[in-house]
Design a protein around this motif. Structure first.
Motif, PDB file in Angstrom:
ATOM      1  N   ALA A 184      -2.345  -1.576   2.646  1.00 52.11           N
ATOM      2  CA  ALA A 184      -1.280  -1.343   3.553  1.00 52.11           C
ATOM      3  C   ALA A 184      -1.951  -0.532   4.665  1.00 52.11           C
ATOM      4  O   ALA A 184      -2.829   0.191   4.316  1.00 52.11           O
ATOM      5  N   ARG A 229       9.037  -7.629   2.058  1.00 50.88           N
ATOM      6  CA  ARG A 229       8.461  -8.347   0.651  1.00 50.88           C
ATOM      7  C   ARG A 229       8.738  -7.371  -0.437  1.00 50.88           C
ATOM      8  O   ARG A 229       8.604  -5.987  -0.436  1.00 50.88           O
ATOM      9  N   TRP A 269       6.474  -3.807   2.615  1.00 48.41           N
ATOM     10  CA  TRP A 269       6.307  -4.240   1.218  1.00 48.41           C
ATOM     11  C   TRP A 269       7.181  -3.046   0.309  1.00 48.41           C
ATOM     12  O   TRP A 269       6.678  -1.920   0.258  1.00 48.41           O
ATOM     13  N   ARG A 292      -0.749  -5.359  -8.863  1.00 47.38           N
ATOM     14  CA  ARG A 292      -0.471  -5.900  -7.417  1.00 47.38           C
ATOM     15  C   ARG A 292      -0.006  -4.769  -6.889  1.00 47.38           C
ATOM     16  O   ARG A 292      -0.049  -4.694  -5.719  1.00 47.38           O
ATOM     17  N   VAL A 351       7.364  -6.011  -4.277  1.00 47.73           N
ATOM     18  CA  VAL A 351       6.457  -6.000  -5.322  1.00 47.73           C
ATOM     19  C   VAL A 351       7.201  -5.349  -6.760  1.00 47.73           C
ATOM     20  O   VAL A 351       7.152  -4.043  -6.941  1.00 47.73           O
ATOM     21  N   LYS A 387      -2.806  -2.907  -5.464  1.00 46.54           N
ATOM     22  CA  LYS A 387      -3.655  -3.944  -4.453  1.00 46.54           C
ATOM     23  C   LYS A 387      -2.808  -3.782  -3.352  1.00 46.54           C
ATOM     24  O   LYS A 387      -3.557  -3.681  -1.996  1.00 46.54           O
ATOM     25  N   THR A 388      -1.538  -3.567  -3.224  1.00 45.41           N
ATOM     26  CA  THR A 388      -0.733  -3.561  -2.134  1.00 45.41           C
ATOM     27  C   THR A 388      -0.777  -2.231  -1.430  1.00 45.41           C
ATOM     28  O   THR A 388      -0.807  -1.971  -0.023  1.00 45.41           O
ATOM     29  N   LEU A 404      -3.181  -7.646   4.109  1.00 48.86           N
ATOM     30  CA  LEU A 404      -1.711  -8.136   3.576  1.00 48.86           C
ATOM     31  C   LEU A 404      -1.028  -8.909   4.886  1.00 48.86           C
ATOM     32  O   LEU A 404      -1.303  -8.547   5.947  1.00 48.86           O
ATOM     33  N   VAL A 406       7.338  -1.340  -2.962  1.00 46.25           N
ATOM     34  CA  VAL A 406       6.413  -1.218  -4.174  1.00 46.25           C
ATOM     35  C   VAL A 406       6.974  -0.464  -5.143  1.00 46.25           C
ATOM     36  O   VAL A 406       7.120   0.664  -5.275  1.00 46.25           O
ATOM     37  N   ALA A 438       3.934  -0.255   3.412  1.00 47.17           N
ATOM     38  CA  ALA A 438       4.242  -0.181   2.073  1.00 47.17           C
ATOM     39  C   ALA A 438       5.574   0.975   1.888  1.00 47.17           C
ATOM     40  O   ALA A 438       5.182   2.061   2.625  1.00 47.17           O
TER      41      ALA A 438
END
Length: 312
Positions: free
Chosen positions: A60, A139, A37, A52, A141, A55-56, A32, A39, A110
């Protein structure tokens, strides 16, 4: 020549420390982009967890969780492997420290709250602020959100709305909390717990007046409930039925632009509702604040009603 026991012991300790350091700082996955992130996880139905999001978490280098048991259970159900560490309100600073160590090395972190979109009444807000202040990327998700789900189910106007979070648990602080939002003319959204719901609804009624409202709980789960009505009706229902289970969102209509009904019967109903939770003085203050009526007049009525009198 044989080594002494003390020499062997020291050597073993050094080897063990090296292994511990390796476990604590494994090689980065580099799957990544570096950053924090946020989530979103399901608020009930596992089908709401996005591909997604999975997947994150898989990519991580470190997963911070408000409750590691909840997050690990989700990961196990989804077949996701990863390094998970605790980051609740009590240890947010420690979680931030661990996150910054990974980010400074170029890795990805994450964060998952217990349920729903992180950063809303959970440690994710402080964690994200700390990462931003340190100069790293944050970011999102996106996914499930109890606030938005309840708002769309309530039938009340959704544009705009005001999310106020959890009301305080103590009566005085809770009253002041609702007084602060009483004049806001847009739909209000609150979180609440089952044991405090009835008392909180009674406080809303006393301070905000008898507005249209909705209680949404266990959203997306098997025993999902959306109950619409007025604050007086909802307060009575949950006082009679007892504390409900599950996560709860309360949606309440905003203040009326033209003012509220201040007939004597309406004021008496508000005073009676306030007296169920407050002393006479506090009940009068709350109703006077909600209606705009002179506190002296409301206090006199509260004294009369508290003594069982029906005459003004």
């Amino acid at each position: 020549m044989a080594q002494s026991p003390s020499t062997i012991k020291v050597k073993f300790k050094r080897e063990e420390t090296g292994a511990q350091l390796a476990r604590a700082n494994p090689p980065l996955k580099t799957q990544l982009k570096s950053g924090l992130w946020l989530v979103a996880t399901p608020i009930g139905n596992l089908g709401d967890f996005s591909a997604r999001g999975a997947k994150t978490l898989e990519g991580a280098d470190l997963i911070l969780a408000e409750d590691t048991r909840v997050t690990r259970k989700l990961m196990n159900l989804m077949g996701i492997a990863g390094r998970v560490e605790r980051c609740d309100e009590a240890v947010t600073e420690l979680g931030l420290k661990r996150a910054l160590e990974v980010l400074e090395a170029g890795g990805a972190v994450a964060f998952c709250s217990d349920a729903g979109t992180p950063g809303i009444s959970d440690p994710g807000e402080r964690l994200a602020r700390g990462v931003i202040d340190a100069g790293f990327q944050v970011r999102a998700v996106p996914g499930a959100s109890a606030v938005l789900a309840a708002l769309t189910l309530s039938g009340l106007p959704s544009t705009p709305f005001f999310f106020a979070g959890f009301p305080p648990s103590k009566v005085g602080a809770r009253t002041r909390f609702f007084e602060d939002v009483a004049q806001i003319k847009v739909t209000l959204v609150f979180y609440e717990s089952g044991p405090r719901l009835a008392a909180s609804l009674t406080s809303m009624l006393a301070v905000l007046g008898d507005r249209p409202a909705c209680v949404a709980r266990e959203l997306t789960k098997m025993f999902e409930e959306t109950r619409r009505g007025t604050l007086s009706g909802l307060s009575q229902h949950y006082h009679e039925q007892g504390p409900p289970r599950g996560e709860i969102v309360v949606v309440v209509a905003g203040a009326q632009k033209s003012g509220i009904d201040i007939s004597q019967d309406h004021v008496d109903n508000l005073v009676r509702a306030a007296l169920a939770s407050y002393k006479v003085k506090d009940a009068a203050n709350a109703v006077a604040q909600a209606t705009g009526l002179p506190r002296r007049d409301v206090y006199a009525r509260a004294v009369a009603l508290s003594k069982g009198g029906e005459e003004a």
